[in-house]
Design an enzyme around this catalytic site. Structure first.
Site, PDB file in Angstrom:
ATOM      1  N   SER A 146       0.829  -1.214   0.000  1.00 30.81           N
ATOM      2  CA  SER A 146       0.000   0.000   0.000  1.00 30.81           C
ATOM      3  C   SER A 146       0.854   1.251   0.000  1.00 30.81           C
ATOM      4  O   SER A 146       0.433   2.294  -0.482  1.00 30.81           O
ATOM      5  CB  SER A 146      -0.831   0.075   1.284  1.00 30.81           C
ATOM      6  N   HIS A 167      -1.381  -3.253  -7.174  1.00 32.35           N
ATOM      7  CA  HIS A 167      -2.044  -2.745  -5.969  1.00 32.35           C
ATOM      8  C   HIS A 167      -3.562  -2.878  -6.102  1.00 32.35           C
ATOM      9  O   HIS A 167      -4.186  -2.134  -6.853  1.00 32.35           O
ATOM     10  CB  HIS A 167      -1.627  -1.290  -5.718  1.00 32.35           C
ATOM     11  N   GLU A 179      -4.102  -0.867  -9.582  1.00 35.27           N
ATOM     12  CA  GLU A 179      -3.004   0.029  -9.960  1.00 35.27           C
ATOM     13  C   GLU A 179      -1.812  -0.841 -10.360  1.00 35.27           C
ATOM     14  O   GLU A 179      -1.338  -1.650  -9.559  1.00 35.27           O
ATOM     15  CB  GLU A 179      -2.630   0.945  -8.791  1.00 35.27           C
ATOM     16  N   ASN A 217      -3.821   6.007  -2.807  1.00 34.10           N
ATOM     17  CA  ASN A 217      -3.453   6.287  -1.414  1.00 34.10           C
ATOM     18  C   ASN A 217      -2.784   7.647  -1.237  1.00 34.10           C
ATOM     19  O   ASN A 217      -2.857   8.255  -0.173  1.00 34.10           O
ATOM     20  CB  ASN A 217      -2.565   5.171  -0.848  1.00 34.10           C
TER      21      ASN A 217
HETATM   22  C1  LIG Z   1      -5.768   7.890   9.143  1.00 37.00           C
HETATM   23  C2  LIG Z   1      -4.540   8.545   8.841  1.00 37.00           C
HETATM   24  C3  LIG Z   1      -4.122   8.679   7.444  1.00 37.00           C
HETATM   25  C4  LIG Z   1      -3.973   7.466   6.734  1.00 37.00           C
HETATM   26  C5  LIG Z   1      -5.195   7.175   5.925  1.00 37.00           C
HETATM   27  C6  LIG Z   1      -4.896   6.104   5.063  1.00 37.00           C
HETATM   28  C7  LIG Z   1      -6.069   5.640   4.216  1.00 37.00           C
HETATM   29  C8  LIG Z   1      -5.608   5.148   2.967  1.00 37.00           C
HETATM   30  C9  LIG Z   1      -4.609   4.091   3.179  1.00 37.00           C
HETATM   31  C10 LIG Z   1      -5.300   2.863   3.669  1.00 37.00           C
HETATM   32  C11 LIG Z   1      -4.407   1.736   3.807  1.00 37.00           C
HETATM   33  C12 LIG Z   1      -4.335   0.858   2.674  1.00 37.00           C
HETATM   34  C13 LIG Z   1      -5.455   0.901   1.779  1.00 37.00           C
HETATM   35  C14 LIG Z   1      -5.187   0.196   0.503  1.00 37.00           C
HETATM   36  O1  LIG Z   1      -3.876   0.259   0.070  1.00 37.00           O
HETATM   37  C15 LIG Z   1      -6.076   0.743  -0.548  1.00 37.00           C
HETATM   38  C16 LIG Z   1      -7.508   0.486  -0.223  1.00 37.00           C
HETATM   39  O2  LIG Z   1      -7.978  -0.613  -0.324  1.00 37.00           O
HETATM   40  S1  LIG Z   1      -8.394   1.821   0.291  1.00 37.00           S
HETATM   41  C17 LIG Z   1      -9.989   1.177   0.578  1.00 37.00           C
HETATM   42  C18 LIG Z   1     -10.805   1.131  -0.699  1.00 37.00           C
HETATM   43  N1  LIG Z   1     -12.098   0.666  -0.394  1.00 37.00           N
HETATM   44  C19 LIG Z   1     -13.132   1.467  -0.245  1.00 37.00           C
HETATM   45  O3  LIG Z   1     -13.029   2.662  -0.407  1.00 37.00           O
HETATM   46  C20 LIG Z   1     -14.423   0.804   0.125  1.00 37.00           C
HETATM   47  C21 LIG Z   1     -15.581   1.722  -0.051  1.00 37.00           C
HETATM   48  N2  LIG Z   1     -16.768   1.035   0.360  1.00 37.00           N
HETATM   49  C22 LIG Z   1     -17.560   0.324  -0.458  1.00 37.00           C
HETATM   50  O4  LIG Z   1     -17.358   0.233  -1.660  1.00 37.00           O
HETATM   51  C23 LIG Z   1     -18.705  -0.386   0.191  1.00 37.00           C
HETATM   52  O5  LIG Z   1     -19.009   0.286   1.362  1.00 37.00           O
HETATM   53  C24 LIG Z   1     -18.431  -1.885   0.476  1.00 37.00           C
HETATM   54  C25 LIG Z   1     -17.133  -2.129   1.225  1.00 37.00           C
HETATM   55  C26 LIG Z   1     -18.405  -2.674  -0.849  1.00 37.00           C
HETATM   56  C27 LIG Z   1     -19.546  -2.451   1.332  1.00 37.00           C
HETATM   57  O6  LIG Z   1     -20.771  -2.132   0.754  1.00 37.00           O
HETATM   58  P1  LIG Z   1     -22.085  -1.971   1.630  1.00 37.00           P
HETATM   59  O7  LIG Z   1     -23.209  -1.717   0.713  1.00 37.00           O
HETATM   60  O8  LIG Z   1     -21.796  -0.978   2.682  1.00 37.00           O
HETATM   61  O9  LIG Z   1     -22.200  -3.364   2.385  1.00 37.00           O
HETATM   62  P2  LIG Z   1     -22.602  -4.820   1.878  1.00 37.00           P
HETATM   63  O10 LIG Z   1     -21.991  -5.755   2.848  1.00 37.00           O
HETATM   64  O11 LIG Z   1     -24.089  -4.855   1.684  1.00 37.00           O
HETATM   65  O12 LIG Z   1     -21.885  -5.062   0.471  1.00 37.00           O
HETATM   66  C28 LIG Z   1     -22.365  -4.527  -0.760  1.00 37.00           C
HETATM   67  C29 LIG Z   1     -22.397  -5.608  -1.800  1.00 37.00           C
HETATM   68  O13 LIG Z   1     -21.050  -6.065  -2.071  1.00 37.00           O
HETATM   69  C30 LIG Z   1     -20.972  -7.462  -1.820  1.00 37.00           C
HETATM   70  N3  LIG Z   1     -19.708  -7.792  -1.208  1.00 37.00           N
HETATM   71  C31 LIG Z   1     -19.147  -7.138  -0.174  1.00 37.00           C
HETATM   72  N4  LIG Z   1     -17.969  -7.691   0.116  1.00 37.00           N
HETATM   73  C32 LIG Z   1     -17.800  -8.725  -0.754  1.00 37.00           C
HETATM   74  C33 LIG Z   1     -16.775  -9.672  -0.982  1.00 37.00           C
HETATM   75  N5  LIG Z   1     -15.677  -9.686  -0.240  1.00 37.00           N
HETATM   76  N6  LIG Z   1     -16.928 -10.569  -1.981  1.00 37.00           N
HETATM   77  C34 LIG Z   1     -18.011 -10.572  -2.761  1.00 37.00           C
HETATM   78  N7  LIG Z   1     -19.028  -9.687  -2.608  1.00 37.00           N
HETATM   79  C35 LIG Z   1     -18.917  -8.787  -1.607  1.00 37.00           C
HETATM   80  C36 LIG Z   1     -22.100  -7.783  -0.877  1.00 37.00           C
HETATM   81  O14 LIG Z   1     -22.542  -9.103  -1.026  1.00 37.00           O
HETATM   82  C37 LIG Z   1     -23.166  -6.794  -1.260  1.00 37.00           C
HETATM   83  O15 LIG Z   1     -23.885  -7.333  -2.310  1.00 37.00           O
HETATM   84  P3  LIG Z   1     -25.483  -7.228  -2.268  1.00 37.00           P
HETATM   85  O16 LIG Z   1     -25.903  -7.914  -1.033  1.00 37.00           O
HETATM   86  O17 LIG Z   1     -25.759  -5.744  -2.258  1.00 37.00           O
HETATM   87  O18 LIG Z   1     -25.925  -7.865  -3.521  1.00 37.00           O
HETATM   88  N1  LIG Z   2      -5.820  -4.034   4.061  1.00 43.21           N
HETATM   89  C1  LIG Z   2      -5.971  -3.245   3.001  1.00 43.21           C
HETATM   90  O1  LIG Z   2      -6.949  -2.501   2.882  1.00 43.21           O
HETATM   91  C2  LIG Z   2      -4.928  -3.269   1.921  1.00 43.21           C
HETATM   92  C3  LIG Z   2      -5.269  -2.795   0.636  1.00 43.21           C
HETATM   93  C4  LIG Z   2      -4.301  -2.822  -0.390  1.00 43.21           C
HETATM   94  C5  LIG Z   2      -3.031  -3.328  -0.123  1.00 43.21           C
HETATM   95  N2  LIG Z   2      -2.741  -3.799   1.131  1.00 43.21           N
HETATM   96  C6  LIG Z   2      -1.393  -4.361   1.328  1.00 43.21           C
HETATM   97  O2  LIG Z   2      -1.493  -5.786   1.193  1.00 43.21           O
HETATM   98  C7  LIG Z   2      -0.560  -6.423   2.058  1.00 43.21           C
HETATM   99  C8  LIG Z   2      -1.308  -7.372   2.977  1.00 43.21           C
HETATM  100  O3  LIG Z   2      -2.272  -6.657   3.702  1.00 43.21           O
HETATM  101  P1  LIG Z   2      -3.494  -7.401   4.428  1.00 43.21           P
HETATM  102  O4  LIG Z   2      -4.427  -6.327   4.878  1.00 43.21           O
HETATM  103  O5  LIG Z   2      -3.998  -8.531   3.595  1.00 43.21           O
HETATM  104  O6  LIG Z   2      -2.741  -8.008   5.704  1.00 43.21           O
HETATM  105  P2  LIG Z   2      -3.178  -9.233   6.633  1.00 43.21           P
HETATM  106  O7  LIG Z   2      -2.543  -8.984   7.941  1.00 43.21           O
HETATM  107  O8  LIG Z   2      -4.649  -9.449   6.585  1.00 43.21           O
HETATM  108  O9  LIG Z   2      -2.475 -10.485   5.931  1.00 43.21           O
HETATM  109  C9  LIG Z   2      -1.098 -10.666   5.851  1.00 43.21           C
HETATM  110  C10 LIG Z   2      -0.816 -12.159   5.933  1.00 43.21           C
HETATM  111  O10 LIG Z   2       0.547 -12.402   5.593  1.00 43.21           O
HETATM  112  C11 LIG Z   2       0.987 -13.502   6.352  1.00 43.21           C
HETATM  113  N3  LIG Z   2       2.455 -13.487   6.337  1.00 43.21           N
HETATM  114  C12 LIG Z   2       3.270 -12.646   7.011  1.00 43.21           C
HETATM  115  N4  LIG Z   2       4.570 -12.903   6.693  1.00 43.21           N
HETATM  116  C13 LIG Z   2       4.539 -13.931   5.775  1.00 43.21           C
HETATM  117  C14 LIG Z   2       5.534 -14.630   5.029  1.00 43.21           C
HETATM  118  N5  LIG Z   2       6.833 -14.339   5.181  1.00 43.21           N
HETATM  119  N6  LIG Z   2       5.153 -15.599   4.193  1.00 43.21           N
HETATM  120  C15 LIG Z   2       3.840 -15.905   4.039  1.00 43.21           C
HETATM  121  N7  LIG Z   2       2.845 -15.278   4.708  1.00 43.21           N
HETATM  122  C16 LIG Z   2       3.190 -14.294   5.551  1.00 43.21           C
HETATM  123  C17 LIG Z   2       0.355 -13.296   7.722  1.00 43.21           C
HETATM  124  O11 LIG Z   2       0.279 -14.527   8.441  1.00 43.21           O
HETATM  125  C18 LIG Z   2      -1.020 -12.747   7.337  1.00 43.21           C
HETATM  126  O12 LIG Z   2      -1.993 -13.773   7.258  1.00 43.21           O
HETATM  127  C19 LIG Z   2       0.203  -5.309   2.769  1.00 43.21           C
HETATM  128  O13 LIG Z   2       1.374  -5.016   2.049  1.00 43.21           O
HETATM  129  C20 LIG Z   2      -0.783  -4.130   2.688  1.00 43.21           C
HETATM  130  O14 LIG Z   2      -0.134  -2.884   2.739  1.00 43.21           O
HETATM  131  C21 LIG Z   2      -3.648  -3.793   2.147  1.00 43.21           C
END
Ligand SMILES: CCCCCCCCCCCCC[C@H](O)CC(=O)SCCNC(=O)CCNC(=O)[C@H](O)C(C)(C)COP(=O)(O)OP(=O)(O)OC[C@H]1O[C@@H](n2cnc3c(N)ncnc32)[C@H](O)[C@@H]1OP(=O)(O)O
Ligand SMILES: NC(=O)c1ccc[n+]([C@@H]2O[C@H](COP(=O)([O-])OP(=O)(O)OC[C@H]3O[C@@H](n4cnc5c(N)ncnc54)[C@H](O)[C@@H]3O)[C@@H](O)[C@H]2O)c1
Length: 313
Positions: A146, A167, A179, A217
């Site tokens: 991330s 990513h 990404e 991010n």
């Molecule tokens: C704080 C200090 C500064 C630092 C800040 C840092 C922040 C940024 C850095 C973060 C760290 C790492 C992040 C990473 O690198 C990048 C990211 O991933 S950022 C996160 C991106 N994600 C989002 O923005 C999520 C936004 N949210 C949504 O899109 C929705 O809310 C949701 C998560 C999809 C959930 O939807 P809801 O409607 O609320 O809830 P439901 O549970 O009803 O789900 C809707 C719909 O989707 C289906 N579904 C949900 N999950 C799954 C799954 N895993 N697999 C399959 N289907 C799934 C679910 O069944 C629902 O379907 P439906 O019932 O409607 O038909």
């Molecule tokens: N959580 C998020 O929203 C998010 C989104 C995008 C990218 N990422 C990135 O993805 C990566 C994983 O994040 P996550 O949220 O899935 O973490 P997580 O903690 O859910 O999973 C990480 C897993 O890696 C396993 N692990 C640790 N060291 C290992 C090794 N040497 N060999 C094999 N397995 C090992 C741990 O047992 C754990 O189950 C990180 O680099 C994170 O920055 C996270």
């Protein structure tokens, strides 16, 4: 409306997966946590052979369970009136996923290794230098990091031309973006294969250089930080900040809900790392309230409390 959009997304993802061809047939996903299990799921859905690796067999058992449940959610929408076909879809995809606790063994027949282990440079270095010695020559290595630098992660391998960033976003089966990050030495052929693979697993790919936080991010971190600072100053309640961004900007989640969803420890880890690396960037300054919540164990959804309270799963 949300439900229709979500259904459309999953259906579109799958049909594009079926139509796309990829040079990658065998994918090894290292790290069976939140992200790794999602990456394994979308790869298997797209017809690829997957080995999901984790140091913990308990984690692997949990991942298999959650992948099965999430595939069930997808099948329910895709095969609404054909439950038997839905069951077959789930069984076939599950059958394509093997698990292992041995990263070296699991990488010996991989075309692509996607790393999704802990966000720690030295742990990632140790893994990739080990795999560089055992994976076939043609195997592409990718990190799902991330916040860390792709160039720094790949500094320990010889195959720098076959290394890049992939990513994904959480939750992987639902979020449509991938990404594709080009490191300084990523070759054109590797980049092209990564883009094709991303499409094959149903994602819309964008390209980015190896810059902190890539695109999403780099924009999300300052946005969430500013939301926390607004709340910390008492300018608005958490609920009102989130409602404002959902109804005023059309985001599916407000910034504080998103911070809780991602995990406040993860947020803090990213912010601290960037502050250390870029001390002159005020956007990355520490936030006392965030530090306090993390110190109190209020890590967000997974801990039952962050900016909000949640039922513990
Ligand atoms: C704080 C200090 C500064 C630092 C800040 C840092 C922040 C940024 C850095 C973060 C760290 C790492 C992040 C990473 O690198 C990048 C990211 O991933 S950022 C996160 C991106 N994600 C989002 O923005 C999520 C936004 N949210 C949504 O899109 C929705 O809310 C949701 C998560 C999809 C959930 O939807 P809801 O409607 O609320 O809830 P439901 O549970 O009803 O789900 C809707 C719909 O989707 C289906 N579904 C949900 N999950 C799954 C799954 N895993 N697999 C399959 N289907 C799934 C679910 O069944 C629902 O379907 P439906 O019932 O409607 O038909
Ligand atoms: N959580 C998020 O929203 C998010 C989104 C995008 C990218 N990422 C990135 O993805 C990566 C994983 O994040 P996550 O949220 O899935 O973490 P997580 O903690 O859910 O999973 C990480 C897993 O890696 C396993 N692990 C640790 N060291 C290992 C090794 N040497 N060999 C094999 N397995 C090992 C741990 O047992 C754990 O189950 C990180 O680099 C994170 O920055 C996270």
């Amino acid at each position: 409306m949300t439900k229709l959009v979500q259904f459309g997304v999953i259906a579109r993802n799958f049909s594009s997966s079926s139509a796309m061809q990829s040079a990658i047939k065998n994918v090894t996903v290292i790290g069976g946590g939140l992200m790794g299990s999602g990456i394994a799921q979308v790869s298997a859905q797209a017809g690829q052979n997957v080995i999901l690796v984790d140091v913990s067999s308990d984690v692997l058992a949990k991942s298999q369970k959650s992948i099965g449940a999430n595939l069930g959610r997808v099948a329910k929408k895709m095969y609404k009136d054909k439950p038997q076909e839905g069951e077959k879809f789930v069984t076939d995809a599950m059958a394509r996923i093997k698990t292992s606790t041995d990263p070296s063994e699991a990488s010996k027949s991989a075309d692509l290794v996607v790393e999704a282990i802990v966000e720690n440079m030295s742990v990632k270095h140790k893994l990739f230098s080990q795999l560089d010695g055992v994976a076939p020559n043609h195997t592409i290595f990718a990190s799902n990091t991330s916040s860390l630098s792709i160039n720094e992660i790949c500094s320990v391998v010889k195959r720098k031309d076959r290394f890049g960033g992939l990513h994904f976003f959480n939750p992987v089966p639902v979020m449509r973006l991938l990404e594709v990050v080009r490191g300084a030495e990523t070759s054109d052929a590797t980049y092209k294969t990564m883009m094709e693979w991303g499409k094959a697993v149903g994602k819309t790919c964008i390209t980015c250089k190896d810059t902190p936080g890539f695109v999403v991010n780099r924009l999300l971190v300052p946005y969430i930080c500013e939301a926390i600072r607004l709340y910390e100053r008492g300018d608005a309640s958490a609920r009102d900040i989130d409602t404002a961004m959902k109804l005023g900007a059309g985001y599916p989640m407000g910034p504080l809900e998103l911070a809780d969803y991602v995990g406040l420890d993860t947020n803090k880890f990213i912010l601290d790392g960037w502050h250390k690396k870029y001390p002159d960037q005020p956007l990355f300054n520490p936030i006392p309230l965030l530090d306090k919540l993390v110190a109190e164990g209020k890590l967000g959804v997974k801990a039952g409390e962050g900016f909000y309270k949640y039922d513990k799963k």
